[in-house]
Design an enzyme around this catalytic site. Structure first.
Site, PDB file in Angstrom:
ATOM      1  N   PHE B 120       0.836  -1.193   0.000  1.00 23.52           N
ATOM      2  CA  PHE B 120       0.000   0.000   0.000  1.00 23.52           C
ATOM      3  C   PHE B 120       0.884   1.261   0.000  1.00 23.52           C
ATOM      4  CE2 PHE B 120      -2.353   3.294   2.452  1.00 23.52           C
ATOM      5  CZ  PHE B 120      -3.281   3.587   1.465  1.00 23.52           C
ATOM      6  N   GLN B 121       0.622   2.150  -0.948  1.00 24.16           N
ATOM      7  CA  GLN B 121       1.358   3.407  -1.107  1.00 24.16           C
ATOM      8  C   GLN B 121       2.857   3.198  -1.325  1.00 24.16           C
ATOM      9  OE1 GLN B 121       0.000   6.177   1.972  1.00 24.16           O
ATOM     10  NE2 GLN B 121      -1.641   6.754   0.565  1.00 24.16           N
ATOM     11  N   LYS B 170       9.624   3.311   6.567  1.00 25.54           N
ATOM     12  CA  LYS B 170       8.990   3.640   7.841  1.00 25.54           C
ATOM     13  C   LYS B 170       9.708   3.009   9.034  1.00 25.54           C
ATOM     14  CE  LYS B 170       4.544   4.058  10.096  1.00 25.54           C
ATOM     15  NZ  LYS B 170       3.097   3.868  10.023  1.00 25.54           N
TER      16      LYS B 170
END
Ligand SMILES: Cc1ncc(C[n+]2csc(CCOP(=O)(O)OP(=O)(O)O)c2C)c(N)n1
Ligand SMILES: [Mg+2]
Lengths: 163, 579
Positions: B120-121, B170
């Site tokens: 995702f993304q 992240k």
């Protein structure tokens, strides 16, 4: 004109993509490209064969220099140098052809490196011209597969490309 | 006890990133949050040194950072999330790249173990940005963050500046994982050595050639502004009494009100600048790159000129036009060396020849002289720019979008100082003007900041009126509303028998109401006599953003205009005259 560029590159992921991307973006040719780490594992050496007039080659070398990961580069074709390329050719060989193929490989100082009942795999090392000549010489034999390493080069004598 | 004090502080990756920015002297970061950068935003929240400006679209963040860099000379910083956040930043990164603007763009990325899974993304931002950055890097280990930040700023700001993208998965910023923080003092890379001073022998040769010239011209570009060398340039030009022309990117590097200034050159350059270039015997190019918008057809370019070219980027030398005397170096030290050599040998040009040259230039000046048609029915966009120049005493920061209005601003706002004219020259990015004005205003709140735009361009980032409200960015917007994508229309008039294929913008919004809806002041000007009072009022409203929607002649064209495929001095001078 054909040029052989040798490039010392930081051995980091993405560095190779940057070099290849540069050629694609700016519309420069790549005839062949080889790359591997050097004796210093933090540095890779890339050999690139390209074509272009003097102005294009000058731009290519300048643009390569601009890439942050390019440490050093040289145009080997500007001075005396040695170039080598390795090729492996798998050919179909009937019993009658075997002798002829072997003789041809010998003339080109090639080696037969694998054999089956119906095939020979031949390794030839030399300049790109020589490899092409060998393929011509196999005329009449059925080539099943060829694989070439791309050109590697080094300058002659005391001259070196190193840090 | 002391040993405890010297222990480096333990910080998370996110906190290290923000601390490193603070240690780099960064005051503002422009950005937009999202999943991949939430740890970083949390770290941002817990400190007060680095402030964050929340834009309404990531493209605006990049233009704000870019314009800050253009005005101040220091790298602007952008923070965006992975995927759409990063891709929204791409136009702004490319804009900065084309104009060699220092910028550091920090992009979130999905967790390391998800990279390559079409998570995702997830987008390959290193791959996407590779052709439009000076360099890009990704973080592999959180403890490398301070070093990579230092490296990013070093690369962005040194040599020929440019944008650097730092991609941060992240998991590199997890709050609970802490590492000793130390910001490197300086940095050296074996593969990058950017600060060349210029070869003294070449500089001597250049000076000798210049002094032997009979028809010299100094052609300077954005490199002089980036290299903060306009003082040296001005001194040298005045000492030699030679004519000076600036590129679109170089305006302000030499004062426009100086009698030696002959205007901008190139596609919409002045008649005299293009004539001087074409007829020169020595062209002294400083921090300019012989762009196709300058040279016109390179085969016909300046046939009699010996070309001296100073540039920090060797790849810019002899790329499109062959340089006879190349000098690779930063413009400032090279010009300083030149001034010293000149001081020593007391050289002078042949004064008689130079006198003839100036007489010739004077004649050229009289041919067109920046004249434009007057109209009883319509306000002329050129007249609006002249009025804005008067009202701001020529001392505003002027940003622009892209189109006819941009060229009118470049031609008619006479820039006397460097770093004041802020436009997207290389990429020509519509949507640049408003966020650029915001970036300047944030850092220079006392300065007058004017955005010259068109009704087409302004709508590409109009949403930033909301950001202006939030941060009190009281810029003045001069919307030269001609009801058309004017520059497109001009080409359609000239080359397509006025078939206005998609260049007419109907259903335009009411810009006055729109400005008011965002909490600003809007003023509409439709008649010539309304202009002066409107400008008066707008510039008196110091603590308001004022959106001036000025209806100008929809039929106007930008002149002079080089004739495509011709030499530098082949130009249209009006709708009915050509050289
Ligand atoms: C993002 C982007 N899309 C398209 C263009 C092509 N383009 C250049 S000028 C122009 C027209 C601009 O219109 P407007 O902002 O109204 O300015 P004007 O020329 O009318 O002054 C266009 C579409 C561009 N430069 N940038
Ligand atoms: Mg318009």
């Amino acid at each position: 004109m054909r040029h052989i560029l040798s490039v010392l590159l930081e051995n980091e992921s993405g560095a190779l993509a940057r070099v290849v991307g540069l050629f694609a973006q700016r519309g420069y040719n790549i005839d062949s490209l080889t790359v591997a780490a050097t004796e210093d594992p933090t540095i890779s050496r890339l050999t690139l064969v390209t074509r272009g007039d003097d102005q294009v080659i000058e731009q290519i070398t300048k643009q390569l220099h601009k890439l942050i990961e390019v440490v050093k580069l040289a145009d080997l074709s500007e001075s005396a140098h040695i170039e080598r390329e390795l090729m492996m050719v798998k050919v179909k060989t009937t019993a009658e052809q075997r002798e002829e193929v072997k003789r041809c490989a010998d003339i080109f100082r090639g080696q037969i490196i694998d054999i089956t009942a119906n095939t020979y795999t031949i390794q030839v090392v030399g300049t790109s011209d020589k490899l092409e000549a060998f393929i011509q010489a196999l005329n009449g034999t059925q080539i099943l597969e060829t694989v070439r390493s791309g050109v590697s080069g080094i300058s002659r004598g005391e001259r070196t490309l190193s840090l | 006890m002391t040993s405890q004090n010297t222990q480096p502080e333990l910080l998370s990756g996110g906190a290290m990133l923000i601390r490193a920015l603070a240690d780099e002297g960064v005051e503002y970061v422009y950005g937009y949050p999202g999943g991949a950068v939430l740890h970083i935003y949390d770290a941002m929240f817990q400190q007060h040194q680095v402030k964050h400006v929340l834009v309404r679209h990531e493209q605006a963040a990049t233009h704000m950072a870019d314009a800050y860099a253009r005005a101040s000379g220091k790298a602007g910083v952008v923070l965006v999330t992975s995927g759409p956040g990063a891709t929204n930043a791409v136009t702004g990164i490319a804009t900065a790249y084309m104009d060699s603007i220092p910028m550091v763009v920090i992009c979130g990325q999905v967790m390391s173990h998800l990279i390559g899974d079409d998570a995702f993304q997830e987008t390959d931002m290193l791959g996407i940005s590779r052709p439009i950055v000076k360099h890009n890097m990704s973080v592999r280990r959180p403890e490398d963050i301070p070093y990579l930040v230092k490296k990013a700023f070093y690369i962005a700001q040194s040599g020929r500046p440019g944008p650097v993208v730092l991609d941060i998965p992240k998991d590199m910023t997890i709050p609970s994982q802490k590492f000793p923080y130390e910001y490197p003092k300086d940095i050296k890379l074996r593969s990058y050595n950017p600060n060349a001073k210029g070869h003294p022998g070449q500089i001597k040769k250049a000076l000798t050639t210049l002094l032997a010239a009979k028809k010299p011209v100094l052609y300077s570009g954005g490199g002089v502004i980036l290299g903060q060398a306009s003082e040296e340039l001005t001194t040298l030009a005045r000492k030699l009494n030679i004519p000076v022309t600036n590129t679109l990117m170089g305006l302000g590097a030499y004062p426009a009100s100086d009698p030696q200034f002959i205007g901008m050159l190139g596609m919409h350059g002045s008649y005299e600048a293009n004539q001087v270039m074409h007829n020169a015997d020595v062209i002294f190019a400083v921090g300019a790159r012989f762009d196709d918008r300058v040279t016109n057809a390179t085969k016909k370019f300046c046939p009699n000129a010996t070309i001296i070219h100073i540039d920090i980027d060797p790849a810019s030398i002899s790329k499109t036009v062959n340089a006879h005397i190349p000098i690779v170096g930063l413009v400032k030290p090279v010009l300083q060396e030149m001034l010293q050599q000149l001081e020593k040998n007391q050289g002078q040009l042949d004064q008689q020849a130079l006198g003839h040259w100036w007489q010739q230039i004077q004649q050229w000046r009289e041919v067109h002289g920046g004249r434009y048609e007057q109209s009883a029915a319509h306000l002329k966009p050129q007249a609006v720019i002249e009025a804005v120049h008067r009202h701001t005493k020529g001392d505003a920061y002027v940003t622009s979008d892209v189109g006819q209005h941009q060229m009118f601003a470049a031609q008619y706002y006479k820039f006397d100082k460097p770093n004041r004219w802020i436009n997207s020259g290389g990429l020509g990015t519509m949507g640049f003007g408003l966020p650029a004005a915001m970036g300047v205003k944030l850092h220079y709140p006392e300065a007058e900041v004017v955005c010259v735009t068109g009704e087409g361009s302004i709508q590409m980032n109009i949403q930033e009126l909301s950001t202006c409200k939030q941060y009190g960015l009281n810029v003045k917007i001069i919307n030269l509303n001609n009801g058309y994508l004017g520059m497109v229309k001009q080409w359609q008039d000239m080359n397509y028998d006025s078939r206005y294929s998609s260049s007419y913008m109907d259903s335009l919004p009411d810009f006055v109401k729109l400005a008011e809806a965002y909490g600003h002041v809007g003023i509409r000007v439709t008649k010539a006599e309304e202009l002066e009072p409107a400008l008066e009022r707008a510039f008196a409203l110091k603590d308001k953003l004022v959106f001036l929607d000025i209806h100008v002649d929809p039929t106007e064209h930008v002149y002079p205009m080089q004739i495509p495929g011709g030499a530098m001095n082949e130009m249209f001078l009006s709708k009915t005259e050509r050289t």
